[in-house]
Structure formats: C-alpha cells, structure tokens
Scaffold this active site. Structure first.
Site, mmCIF file in Angstrom:
data_model
loop_
_atom_site.group_PDB
_atom_site.id
_atom_site.type_symbol
_atom_site.label_atom_id
_atom_site.label_comp_id
_atom_site.label_asym_id
_atom_site.label_seq_id
_atom_site.Cartn_x
_atom_site.Cartn_y
_atom_site.Cartn_z
ATOM 1 N N HIS A 381 4.776 8.557 -19.746
ATOM 2 C CA HIS A 381 4.329 9.172 -18.574
ATOM 3 C C HIS A 381 4.103 10.776 -18.171
ATOM 4 C CE1 HIS A 381 2.243 8.022 -14.927
ATOM 5 N NE2 HIS A 381 3.379 7.804 -14.304
ATOM 6 N N ASP A 385 -1.143 8.665 -17.471
ATOM 7 C CA ASP A 385 -0.787 8.067 -16.507
ATOM 8 C C ASP A 385 -0.966 6.471 -16.760
ATOM 9 O OD1 ASP A 385 -0.465 10.629 -14.824
ATOM 10 O OD2 ASP A 385 -2.469 10.943 -14.474
#
Length: 408
Positions: A381, A385
């Site tokens: 992450h 995204d």
C-alpha cells in the site's frame, strides 16, 4: 599466490549464508574449480569452488556457522604460505591475498556506491544494516576491523554510548532481529527472516475476488484436444493459463510489475514471473524470465522445468532471483482464500485458491452451476492504492472470463 573463498550472493534478498559441510580439511590439496564446501542460503544449497590450485590454508567458520555475503570463508594457496588473520565476518578486501573473487569485488562496489564521495567508509553489510535500523551515522562510528572497517561490534559499541533511552530501544531492536528464526534449520530460518523483513518493510493489504472460470475451463479442454490430435508436447494446467493471464494483466498495469528496495521504486516492462514452489522442508520461488515473450505452451514447459529443478535441488541460483511478481497456488489443498506475504522486494503477489462450485442465475432466469476461482491479491500500500489493485484484479478477471485473449 593466495586466493580467497568468499560467501557468494545467490539472490537479491540474501544477506548471510550458512556453512552446511566442508569437503576439505586444512592442508588438503585442491584444484581450481573443485568444490571445497557447501553453503545454504534462503533459496538453496550451493557448492563453493576453489578459486585457484593449491591447498586449503585456512577455514573461517565451521558447520552451522553463519557468515555475511562477501565474508571470507577460507583461503587457498601454496603450501607454507603465511595466512593473514581473518576477522570472523570480514569481507575479502581485508585479506591481503593476490586474488580476490569477483563476488567480493561486486560486494565492494555496492558498498562504494552508497558511501560519501568525500570519504571512503569501510563497513560490513550487517553493520551497515544495524546502523541504518538504529538511525546511526556511520561516519561517526570508529571502525576496528581491517582497513578501519566498521563491524557489528563497533555498531553495538556506538549503541551503548547512546543516551540510556535510545540505547535501550536500539538494543531491543538488535535482540529481536537476532532471535528471528533461532533454532530452525538454515532454510526455515532464512524463510522466517525474509517473511518478517517483508512484513516490516512494507504496508501489505490483500484484496479478494472470485472469477467465473467456466469459459477458461472450456478453453483448456479445447486446447487439450488440439494438443493431443497434433501430438504436441505440452501439458496446459490451469496454473499455466492463470500465469499467462497474469502476465497480460501486469503489462497493462506496470505499478504492479515493480520492486521497491533501498528507497528505489523500479517499474518493469519485462515480466519475470515467480512461481512459489513448496519443498519438503520449505519454499522457494523459481523465476520464469521474460514470461511476457512466451506462448502458453512455452510458458508451460518453462514452468515445469524450473519447478522440477527447484524441487530436485538442482536449480541454478539465477533461476531463483530477479522476479518482478509472484504467483502462489494453494488450490490443490482445498484452501479458498488466504493472505500471501509479498516476496520482497516485489510490490504484488497473487494467491490462487481451489475451484468452487456456485449456483448462478442465467440471463433467462434459470439456475446453473458455475466454477469460480478465488483470487487473493496482496500489494504494498506504500506503492499502490486499493483502486490500483482493484484495477489489476479487474483486468485479470476480464482475461480469465475471455480466455481467447490468451492466444490473440
């Protein structure tokens, strides 16, 4: 003339190696290219050869000892030669031998590139990592090793000189890291350290999705008939089709086909696909180099070749490094969903679960049984995204549900 035997770097993530077996005793004659000992890394066991003709003059470690990449394991030379004293984890440049192996030269080059242009700092890989973990300025640490090289002990000494609160935190960090994998076999210990490192160095999140596999299974049967009727030597498993679909999806989203290491994000045009392969005592990831250039049949043959080599322990170190994305398939175990851990420094890994039967409604309102493939995508992450990861899974699902795209 003397030649040093050093701990090689057999993979991108390898930091240390373990001595498994010595084939030669001190004083035994050796020929250039002859195996002197076996070492174990996080990937495999590997014989280490003599760099020159001569006799084994010194051994810097015994069975089960761990040495850092680039550290001197032994010295080969003429009978009666004077052997310089070797520090336990000293890199080869600290030994005044006439020949230094190519591996050591490469390790030294890596060190030089990260050092200050104004001052050359000699430091062992372990000491550098410890200093970075504890936010210590290596320019302020006095090295006591050969050529003023900073060693693990020098870093520990610098930690001890910190204010009490900072020293306590740093000491706990060192203690925790040295205990990871303690008491396990060399391979399991390396796996433990790699998994912990992967989790600590990335922000891992997993998305799950089921994909209808009816069209893909029909396509697999169709190609199987063509292969049989034309006597083609290829076995197209479901994993092969999923691997090809993954390659195509990766080419549409380079963010997923990337690595992130030492503060550098690298996106690749080429797809070097890792295939997680279970062994009796661990797990390795053989790599299909340039998978994006292969047809389905070529991919099938290469996957079979590298997987068998990995299981037999005959895989060349080059086959176990350099992947840009990994697939791990637990379908044979009946597992549906799971959360695979990133194969660092990659930014994505795809988990494949067992086929599931589900009742679905058709357009005319009738009910039929469909086959579903559970997919689990873990991604970093920090780099991507959730929308990016969802886009990748969407692209992959679209290819699986329209399998003719695999050959167009």
């Amino acid at each position: 003339m003397q030649g040093t035997i050093v701990m090689p770097k057999l993979g991108m993530t390898m930091k240390e190696g373990t001595i498994v077996e010595w084939y030669k005793e001190i004083g035994d004659p050796v020929a250039k290219g002859e195996a002197v000992l076996m070492i174990s890394s996080d990937k495999l066991n590997q014989d280490i050869e003599a760099p020159i003709d001569g006799m084994l003059l010194a051994r810097n470690g015994e069975v089960d000892d761990e040495l850092e990449v680039g550290a001197v394991i032994g010295v080969v030379g003429a009978k009666g030669s004077v052997v310089p004293e070797i520090e336990k984890n000293a890199s080869a440049p600290t030994v005044t031998a006439a020949e230094i192996s190519k591996t050591t030269d490469q390790q030294s080059t890596v060190e030089k590139s990260s050092e200050s242009k104004s001052a050359r700092i000699f430091i062992t890989p372990l000491a550098r990592r410890m200093a970075a973990e504890n936010e210590l300025d290596i320019q302020s640490i006095k090295g006591t090793g050969g050529n003023g090289r900073i060693t693990k002990q020098d870093v520990l000494r610098a930690i001890a000189e910190l204010p009490k609160e900072e020293a306590a935190v740093a000491a706990d960090t060192v203690k925790t890291r040295t205990k990871v994998g303690e008491g396990l076999t060399p391979m399991r210990k390396a796996i433990a350290q790699n998994m912990r490192n992967s989790l600590e160095q990335s922000a891992q999140l997993t998305l799950h999705r089921k994909v209808t596999a009816d069209s893909l299974l029909d396509f697999q049967k169709l190609l199987a008939k063509e292969i049989e009727s034309n006597a083609i030597d290829a076995r197209l498993t479901l994993t092969v089709f999923l691997a090809k679909a993954t390659v195509l999806a990766l080419q549409s989203l380079k963010k997923m086909n990337a690595t992130y290491a030492e503060g550098r994000l690298t996106e690749f045009d080429e797809v070097h696909l890792g295939i997680a392969t279970s062994l009796e005592n661990g797990l390795v990831v053989p790599v299909i180099q340039n998978a994006h250039q292969m047809t389905i049949s070529q991919l099938a043959k290469e996957m079979k070749t590298v997987s068998e080599a990995a299981r037999n322990g005959t895989a060349d170190p080059g086959l176990l490094t350099g992947s840009t994305f990994t697939i791990t398939n637990l379908g044979a175990t009946g597992i549906e969903y799971f959360t695979p851990i990133l194969n660092a420094p990659e930014t994505g890994i795809l988990g494949v679960g067992a086929l599931q039967d589900e009742l679905t409604l058709t357009e005319d309102g009738s009910v039929k049984v469909s086959k579903k493939i559970p997919l689990s995508l873990t991604f970093d992450h920090q780099i991507l995204d959730g929308a990016d990861a969802a886009q990748f899974l969407g692209s992959l699902s679209s290819i699986i549900e329209s399998p003719f795209r695999l050959v167009l």
